[in-house]
Design an enzyme around this catalytic site. Structure first.
Site, short mmCIF file in Angstrom:
data_model
loop_
_atom_site.label_atom_id
_atom_site.label_comp_id
_atom_site.label_asym_id
_atom_site.label_seq_id
_atom_site.Cartn_x
_atom_site.Cartn_y
_atom_site.Cartn_z
N ARG A 236 0.95 -1.07 0.06
CA ARG A 236 0.04 -0.09 0.05
C ARG A 236 0.79 1.17 0.02
O ARG A 236 1.90 1.18 0.62
CB ARG A 236 -0.95 -0.05 1.09
N GLU A 265 -4.60 7.26 -4.96
CA GLU A 265 -4.68 6.78 -6.06
C GLU A 265 -6.03 7.32 -6.85
O GLU A 265 -7.03 7.46 -6.07
CB GLU A 265 -4.63 5.14 -6.07
N HIS A 284 -1.94 -0.02 -9.57
CA HIS A 284 -2.55 -0.97 -8.69
C HIS A 284 -3.16 -2.17 -9.19
O HIS A 284 -4.25 -2.41 -9.37
CB HIS A 284 -3.51 -0.26 -7.88
C1 GLV Z 1 -5.38 -5.41 -3.86
O1 GLV Z 1 -4.53 -4.56 -3.47
C2 GLV Z 1 -6.45 -5.84 -2.69
O2 GLV Z 1 -6.27 -5.54 -1.56
O3 GLV Z 1 -7.12 -6.75 -3.11
#
Ligand code: GLV
Length: 327
Positions: A236, A265, A284
């Site tokens: 993250r 983001e 991401h």
């Molecule tokens: C992706 O980052 C998730 O948490 O599924």
């Protein structure tokens, strides 16, 4: 009357049929994601919510949506949800662990290789027409770092961190690991956090974003990383001080970084990481393979169906909500 469920993204006809027999289903079909106000309105008289990691579920939303009985997120990470606020209201939160482990570790390793061997930079060079006689092949052209024989430090030895270790072992890397629980993992040398930071040629982050890990890679910690090392983040964004990282990359104190996740983001247009050639950025996409995304959705729908049928969710972040009061 059937319970009402809101889903913050469009569902396929099969999935809506599967859910639709147990509830009155609504979903968000506009191109832009719902704003917090729109989310509040959409959820106002709903009992269930199937959400994405881009939907913030906080105390303010919960106050305005008193009928909400469960939330099921199509993600493993749940830092977009105020879990304590849900516990206070006895609202279970489902998530999707397990199914995205290998897919995410694959992306982390892809970023590691791309950052080490300057793949994205080389791609930009070729595409922009700069690979010409005056920029011909030379022994020092796009030299990077060897992966084989290098030391990888893995921060967080959960399922994805361990999957990363297996990949690194296959590439002949020495693997150091640090986790709060000092978990023993075959082929991984457990070391103190500071030692991992100082010894590793590559550091890869695999911890959840919590109050303990927010800004774990602060300016001070980043400055202690081995000179010329590489930082990989598929966990993250809030774990790393992006401004400090940008400074160290600009000064070439760190060789490169590969990030899938960012503090904000979509990434802010003025994020200093965008200007750096030694920074590999992807949007991401850690779990973005078609089969993994399908399995994540299946788990999220299964969690929702369990809740609709009065059963405990199979993958529940806060199972304490199922315990009888006073226990
Ligand atoms: C992706 O980052 C998730 O948490 O599924």
């Amino acid at each position: 009357m059937k319970p009402r469920v809101f889903c913050s993204f469009p569902l396929s006809p099969e999935v809506s049929e599967q859910l639709g027999s147990d509830c009155e289903l609504r979903w968000w079909s506009r191109h832009l994601p719902p704003t917090p106000e729109e989310l509040r309105e959409a959820l106002a008289c709903c009992n269930g919510f199937i959400c994405l990691l881009t939907d913030t579920v906080d105390e303010a939303l919960l106050l305005d949506c008193p009928d909400l009985e469960w939330v099921s997120s199509v993600s493993v990470g749940v830092d977009h949800v105020d879990v304590d606020a849900l516990i206070k209201r006895g609202v279970p939160l489902g998530h999707t662990p397990g199914v995205l482990v290998d897919t995410t570790a694959d992306l982390a390793f892809a970023l590691l290789l791309a950052a080490a061997r300057r793949v994205a930079e080389g791609d930009r060079f070729v595409r922009s027409g700069n690979w010409r006689a005056e920029n011909r092949w030379s022994p020092d052209m796009f030299v990077g770092k060897d992966v084989s024989g290098a030391t990888l430090g893995i921060v967080g030895l959960g399922a994805i961190g361990r999957a990363m270790a297996r990949r690194a072992q296959g590439f002949g890397m020495r693997v150091l690991g640090w986790s709060r629980s000092q978990r023993a993992v075959a082929g991984v040398e457990n070391v103190e956090f500071d030692e991992l930071i100082r010894q590793s040629d590559f550091v890869s982050l695999h911890v959840a974003l919590t109050a303990d890990t927010r800004n774990l890679f602060s300016a001070e910690v980043l400055a202690q990383m081995k000179p010329g090392s590489v930082l990989i983040n598929t966990a993250r964004g809030g774990i790393v001080d992006e401004n400090a990282l940008a400074r160290l990359l600009r000064e070439k104190r760190l060789a490169a970084a590969g990030f899938d996740v960012f503090a904000v983001e979509p990434i802010a247009p003025d994020n200093p990481l965008l200007d750096l050639d030694n920074m590999v950025l992807v949007p991401h996409i850690g779990s973005a393979s078609s089969s993994t995304r399908r399995r994540m959705l299946e788990l999220a729908v299964a969690n929702g169906l369990s809740a609709l049928r009065g059963q405990s969710m199979q993958h529940c972040v806060n199972p304490e909500v199922y315990e009888p009061p006073g226990k």
